[in-house]
Scaffold this motif. Structure first.
Motif, mmCIF file in Angstrom:
data_model
loop_
_atom_site.group_PDB
_atom_site.id
_atom_site.type_symbol
_atom_site.label_atom_id
_atom_site.label_comp_id
_atom_site.label_asym_id
_atom_site.label_seq_id
_atom_site.Cartn_x
_atom_site.Cartn_y
_atom_site.Cartn_z
ATOM 1 N N THR A 11 0.837 -1.205 0.000
ATOM 2 C CA THR A 11 0.000 0.000 0.000
ATOM 3 C C THR A 11 0.866 1.248 0.000
ATOM 4 O O THR A 11 0.592 2.222 -0.715
ATOM 5 C CB THR A 11 -0.930 0.001 1.228
ATOM 6 O OG1 THR A 11 -1.809 -1.123 1.141
ATOM 7 C CG2 THR A 11 -1.749 1.275 1.288
ATOM 8 N N GLU A 12 1.934 1.211 0.774
ATOM 9 C CA GLU A 12 2.842 2.358 0.840
ATOM 10 C C GLU A 12 3.533 2.592 -0.498
ATOM 11 O O GLU A 12 3.637 3.737 -0.964
ATOM 12 C CB GLU A 12 3.884 2.115 1.940
ATOM 13 C CG GLU A 12 4.688 3.345 2.330
ATOM 14 C CD GLU A 12 3.847 4.458 2.943
ATOM 15 O OE1 GLU A 12 4.231 5.637 2.769
ATOM 16 O OE2 GLU A 12 2.818 4.161 3.574
ATOM 17 N N LYS B 98 1.307 4.270 -3.045
ATOM 18 C CA LYS B 98 0.930 5.668 -2.823
ATOM 19 C C LYS B 98 1.602 6.575 -3.845
ATOM 20 O O LYS B 98 1.123 7.674 -4.121
ATOM 21 C CB LYS B 98 1.299 6.101 -1.406
ATOM 22 C CG LYS B 98 0.359 5.557 -0.339
ATOM 23 C CD LYS B 98 0.758 6.055 1.045
ATOM 24 C CE LYS B 98 -0.199 5.542 2.110
ATOM 25 N NZ LYS B 98 0.209 5.987 3.470
#
Length: 342
Positions: A279-280, A283
């Motif tokens: 998820t990071e 981003k």
């Protein structure tokens, strides 16, 4: 501790972020990728990751030769490898599953009493009837394998190796280092036991890259997802083998690795942190966009292949194939325990 992972890739775009994020979780600090002939956006994604300092990306130096060995020869002179405390040579479908301490390479090294090399046995994870490609962590999708102590009727199973900076290195092999001279380095298996002597000195051609897995996986196993989904396997078959030119995968390769006799979900201990790390990474809109483009290209290639009768026949053949490896099936037939017409 600085750990550099070295790998070769061709059309592995949908799987890059998971592999990098997973390796970072276990303590890999640097990644060196060599790519060749990519058509799915793998090279574009790697270039973007390299621009952000997440990896280094180089074109494979091989010219019609053995891609992996030429890359490893080149890697040895690169600062990212020369300055590493440990070098980890593996493929993007191979995940080092560490069972000890905090489940990192540091914990594995400590458990093995800081040797100069650690060789970890493969565990081949089956397709287990999963047909559709899914853009989700591979380590969460595939949970069944052969008996980890036995593969295709043999107790000796292939390994991959972590190599410490002071190993008396002659050259890196894809599965294990080869030492120069008569020096005998401190070299263990995944249970901190010294590797078998004949493996260490490469005395037996059949044991150069394998040794018995029984008792050798106390601290670590190497999860190998060579098949993944049926969709991805078809695309992989079209791609060929990144390590050797013009080598295609066939029914035998599939059957040898599609034995679902054993369930092992131990690697899923990493999943919560892996999902957070992915998820990071995503981003970054450019990284996410390039990843998504690789996924789209992967699915498009599957659709293109399935327009061909030969690939539709291949898919049907793989769906119908026995989940017993050919060697085990032949043994059962020879012992009269299986009807050859079954």
């Amino acid at each position: 501790m600085r750990v550099t992972a070295v790998t070769c890739v061709k059309n592995e775009g949908p799987f890059l972020l998971e592999w990098i994020a997973f390796n970072q979780l276990i303590g890999v600090t640097d990644h060196l990728f060599y790519s060749n002939d990519c058509t799915d956006g793998t090279d574009d994604l790697l270039d973007a990751l390299a621009a952000r300092g997440i990896c280094q990306h180089l074109p494979n130096p091989a010219e019609g030769r053995n891609y992996q060995m030429e890359a490893l020869k080149d890697a040895r002179r690169r600062d990212i490898v020369m300055q590493a405390d440990w070098v980890w040579i593996a493929d993007v479908d191979e995940f080092l599953n560490i069972h000890v301490g905090d489940h990192t390479i540091s914990a594995l090294v400590e458990a093995c009493d800081d040797p100069q090399a650690i060789s970890i046995n493969f565990q081949f994870f089956a397709n287990d009837g999963i047909e559709a490609f899914e853009d989700a962590p591979v380590i969460g999708q595939f949970t069944r394998s052969h008996n980890p102590d036995l593969w295709c009727g043999e107790a000796a199973i292939e390994v991959k190796s972590l190599v410490r900076h002071d190993f008396p290195l002659k050259y890196y092999g894809a599965h294990r280092p080869f030492q120069k001279g008569k020096e005998r380095p401190k070299w263990t298996d995944g249970s901190a036991r010294r590797v078998p002597h004949r493996f260490l000195v490469a005395a037996n051609p059949r044991r150069i890259r394998r040794f018995p897995a029984h008792g050798a996986r106390l601290h670590a196993t190497l999860n190998h997802y060579a098949l993944r989904s049926l969709d991805s396997y078809l695309v992989k078959n079209d791609r060929g083998d990144v390590n050797r030119e013009n080598r295609a995968f066939d029914d035998t390769y599939w059957r040898e690795r599609n034995d679902p006799a054993w369930e092992d979900t131990s690697i899923q201990r990493y999943l919560p942190d892996l999902n957070k790390a992915l998820t990071e990474l995503k981003k970054d809109k450019d990284i996410k966009g390039l990843h998504d483009a690789c996924v789209k290209a992967h699915i498009a290639k599957r659709d293109e292949l399935l327009k061909q009768e030969s690939y539709r026949e291949m898919r049907a053949q793989l769906r119908a194939a026995s989940t017993l490896p050919p060697q085990e099936e032949a043994m059962l037939i020879s012992l009269g325990l299986m009807d050859p017409a079954a």
